[in-house]
Design a protein around this motif. Sequence first.
Motif, short mmCIF file in Angstrom:
data_model
loop_
_atom_site.label_atom_id
_atom_site.label_comp_id
_atom_site.label_asym_id
_atom_site.label_seq_id
_atom_site.Cartn_x
_atom_site.Cartn_y
_atom_site.Cartn_z
N GLU A 107 23.75 11.61 33.04
CA GLU A 107 23.93 12.61 34.09
C GLU A 107 25.35 12.62 34.65
O GLU A 107 25.94 13.70 34.83
CB GLU A 107 22.94 12.39 35.23
CG GLU A 107 23.06 13.47 36.32
CD GLU A 107 22.09 13.26 37.47
OE1 GLU A 107 21.81 14.23 38.17
OE2 GLU A 107 21.64 12.11 37.66
N ARG A 112 27.62 14.33 32.28
CA ARG A 112 27.38 15.78 32.25
C ARG A 112 28.00 16.46 33.46
O ARG A 112 28.68 17.49 33.34
CB ARG A 112 25.87 16.07 32.23
CG ARG A 112 25.21 15.92 30.91
CD ARG A 112 23.85 16.61 30.88
NE ARG A 112 22.96 16.19 31.94
CZ ARG A 112 22.16 15.14 31.87
NH1 ARG A 112 22.16 14.39 30.78
NH2 ARG A 112 21.36 14.83 32.87
N LEU A 113 27.77 15.89 34.64
CA LEU A 113 28.29 16.50 35.86
C LEU A 113 29.81 16.49 35.90
O LEU A 113 30.44 17.46 36.34
CB LEU A 113 27.72 15.77 37.10
CG LEU A 113 26.22 15.97 37.35
CD1 LEU A 113 25.75 15.10 38.50
CD2 LEU A 113 25.90 17.44 37.64
N SER A 146 19.95 18.99 31.37
CA SER A 146 21.22 19.71 31.27
C SER A 146 21.22 20.95 32.14
O SER A 146 22.22 21.28 32.78
CB SER A 146 21.52 20.07 29.82
OG SER A 146 21.87 18.92 29.09
N SER A 166 21.78 19.90 35.63
CA SER A 166 23.19 19.58 35.85
C SER A 166 24.03 20.85 36.00
O SER A 166 24.97 20.89 36.80
CB SER A 166 23.73 18.73 34.69
OG SER A 166 23.10 17.46 34.66
N LYS A 196 23.60 22.12 39.47
CA LYS A 196 24.35 21.31 40.43
C LYS A 196 25.86 21.56 40.36
O LYS A 196 26.53 21.69 41.39
CB LYS A 196 24.09 19.81 40.18
CG LYS A 196 22.70 19.34 40.57
CD LYS A 196 22.56 17.84 40.29
CE LYS A 196 21.16 17.35 40.60
NZ LYS A 196 21.01 15.90 40.26
#
Length: 281
Positions: free
Chosen positions: A142, A145-146, A171, A174, A177
């Motif tokens: 995570e 990804r972020l 995904s 993410s 977000k």
Amino acid sequence: MDQTAALYIVPTPIGNYADITSRAIEVLNQVSLIACEDTRHSGKLLSHFGISTRKTAIHDHNERDRAQWIVEQLATGQSVALISDAGTPLISDPGYHLVKHVREAGYKVVPLPGACAAITALSASGLPSDRFSFEGFLPAKEKGRLDKLSALQQDPRTLIFYESPHRIVQSLESIVKALGEDRQIVMAREVTKTFETFLSGTAAEVLAMVMADDNQQKGEIVLMCHGFIQQQDEDAVPKVAIETLTLLAAELPLKKAAAIAAQIHGLKKNALYKLGLELDL
């Protein structure tokens, strides 16, 4: 086919065998060797088209070591075709080190056009396609990804990602977000296959659709995100209005000049007056 030894980059279908080109079949039949990402997987495709050319495995774990061996085959006059499990080789697949090594050794590298999941999905997405960035697979964790998505948050190009079915929900979460729940996205699944589907909407809407339908969490997935749209600054003064204000201020008091310029261009006179003070008109 040119008999000079060369490495041919040969795309294969991403799902529908009928998408292979006649040139691809010709090359695969005529080369001396086919370098496959997975010989067993590719063996099914080759068998379907009656191609019996000798095969060897070139994948992430042996590519660097095998590159020199491929060059040695070229040196004996044997042409080689490179294929991946599906689509165009090197696009999120092995082959970069091999192609680089072959070129440095002075041999021709001949690319064939053909199937590519990213381009095929983009063409039917309804998202801007004049500028786009292919980003491959998002990081598995995570934080990674972020971080990746945050770095792309203000990229104006359409963003294209590949994703595996077991990680699609994470995904999408993410993306919500990092890029915002209102970012327009399209999710293409099983492109060219029997159960091909396209889901489109905001990131939050597509996430909800995927979570509500387990079938959308299966198969090969291409995620596409609309690029960042720069919001226009409502207080920004057009260049032509600044020119008008400057001309008027040379003959009139600034307050009067600002009022007239505002009337001409449909702007707020206070904004023009403030700008005039900043420009010392």
